[in-house]
Design a protein around this motif. Structure first.
Motif, short mmCIF file in Angstrom:
data_model
loop_
_atom_site.label_atom_id
_atom_site.label_comp_id
_atom_site.label_asym_id
_atom_site.label_seq_id
_atom_site.Cartn_x
_atom_site.Cartn_y
_atom_site.Cartn_z
N MET A 1 0.57 -1.16 -0.12
CA MET A 1 -0.44 0.07 0.18
C MET A 1 0.78 1.41 0.35
SD MET A 1 -3.31 0.81 0.03
CE MET A 1 -4.06 -0.39 0.54
N SER A 5 -1.81 6.32 0.90
CA SER A 5 -3.20 5.56 1.10
C SER A 5 -2.79 5.76 2.05
CB SER A 5 -3.57 4.17 0.28
OG SER A 5 -3.30 4.02 -1.20
N ARG A 6 -1.23 5.55 3.05
CA ARG A 6 -1.47 4.95 4.36
C ARG A 6 -1.33 6.53 5.15
NH1 ARG A 6 3.30 3.76 5.07
NH2 ARG A 6 4.01 2.98 3.64
N ARG A 10 -5.59 4.31 4.93
CA ARG A 10 -6.22 3.33 4.43
C ARG A 10 -5.72 2.21 4.26
NH1 ARG A 10 -7.97 8.25 0.68
NH2 ARG A 10 -6.57 6.87 -0.64
N ASN A 11 -5.30 1.39 4.61
CA ASN A 11 -4.51 -0.29 4.58
C ASN A 11 -4.94 -0.53 4.29
OD1 ASN A 11 -1.91 -0.86 4.48
ND2 ASN A 11 -1.09 -0.55 6.75
#
Length: 297
Positions: A1, A5-6, A10-11
């Protein structure tokens, strides 16, 4: 990822060592660092600075998104994750002045701060729930960043700032995190501002940033600037007591502050619009024992 994203929490398939922002934090605490030179951070150099800052940070790591015109990075250790957004441009002038003008350090240092050329915004994005510990983590990252031509650490929400040299590893010593935990609240995590109001005799003094801790801010009309240390210490002690004890103060409450002196709290008057917000503000009036429980005039 990807880091991006992180960065936004988000992961879906996290790696063991991947830093990921806590998506549950909607209004993160923030500090800002301004620099005298363009940003030239690398993940390795920042990781080294973080790990040297305190033994509890010896597993700290930094990730920087490559090939971006701005700095986009995350650092973390233990429960802590901090998001970094940096720009090779000055901090917005109005916001900077709100932090620098009322600050309590020499004018020549303020001139250096105003002449900065780049800045980094720090946002707490970890999993520690205690507000003070979140601020300590942010201040530690600010201290590590201070090695890279930092000139000041700002807290825009609290209307305050300090020279970056205060936060360096050399200044803090071996107990850097403990020192950051024991800073007077009105030194960085909350601000203490003095200002004169046209048509009002005396100097208004008030705190900012108490709402981040779930505390009220406090204000008082002092005789003059010479009472700044008195009220700064008084408000800091009250806020620290409330934070440690869980006690609450509200308008109408009275508390003893000396052998024969008391502090009575009230809401700001309608004419004292300049004391409003962003959270609850309580105006302190110093009274003696004979005035306790007397109705307001």
């Amino acid at each position: 990822m990807s880091l991006i994203s992180r960065f936004f929490g988000r992961n879906e398939s996290p790696a063991a060592a991947a830093l990921t922002a806590n998506p549950a934090i909607e209004d993160p605490l923030s500090l800002q660092v301004v620099f005298s030179a363009p940003l030239a951070l690398t993940a390795d150099a920042l990781t080294t600075a973080l790990r040297a800052y305190h033994p509890d940070m010896r597993q700290a790591r930094a990730e920087i998104e490559p090939d971006m015109p701005e700095l986009l990075a995350m650092v973390g250790w233990g429960k802590h994750v901090v998001r970094l957004v940096g720009f090779n441009a000055p901090y917005p002038q109005e916001s900077m002045e709100a932090c620098v003008a009322p600050a309590h350090y020499p004018a020549d240092v303020k001139a250096q701060v105003r002449a900065h050329v780049s800045h980094v915004l720090l946002y707490y994005a970890g999993f520690e729930e205690d507000t003070l510990e979140q601020y300590v983590a942010l201040a530690a990252v600010a201290g590590a960043l201070s090695d890279f031509n930092g000139v000041a650490v700002l807290n825009e929400h609290a209307h305050t700032s300090l020279p970056a040299g205060v936060f360096t590893r050399e200044s803090m010593g071996d107990e850097s995190l403990d020192v950051l935990r024991s800073l007077p609240l009105t030194m960085l995590y909350c601000g203490f501002v003095k200002y004169e109001v046209e048509g009002t005799e005396g100097v208004w003094m008030r705190t900012y940033g108490g709402d981040a801790f779930g505390l009220p801010d406090f204000a008082a009309l002092a005789e003059g600037h010479h009472e700044g240390e008195l009220y700064s210490g008084m408000f800091n002690n009250i806020m620290a007591y409330l934070l440690d004890s869980g006690a609450e103060l509200a308008a109408g409450h009275t508390m003893q502050i000396g052998e024969t002196s008391y502090m009575k709290l009230r809401e700001p008057a309608e004419s004292e619009y300049f004391l409003q917000g962003p959270g609850t503000v309580l105006v302190a009036e110093i009274i003696d024992a004979s005035q306790i429980n007397q109705p307001d005039a």
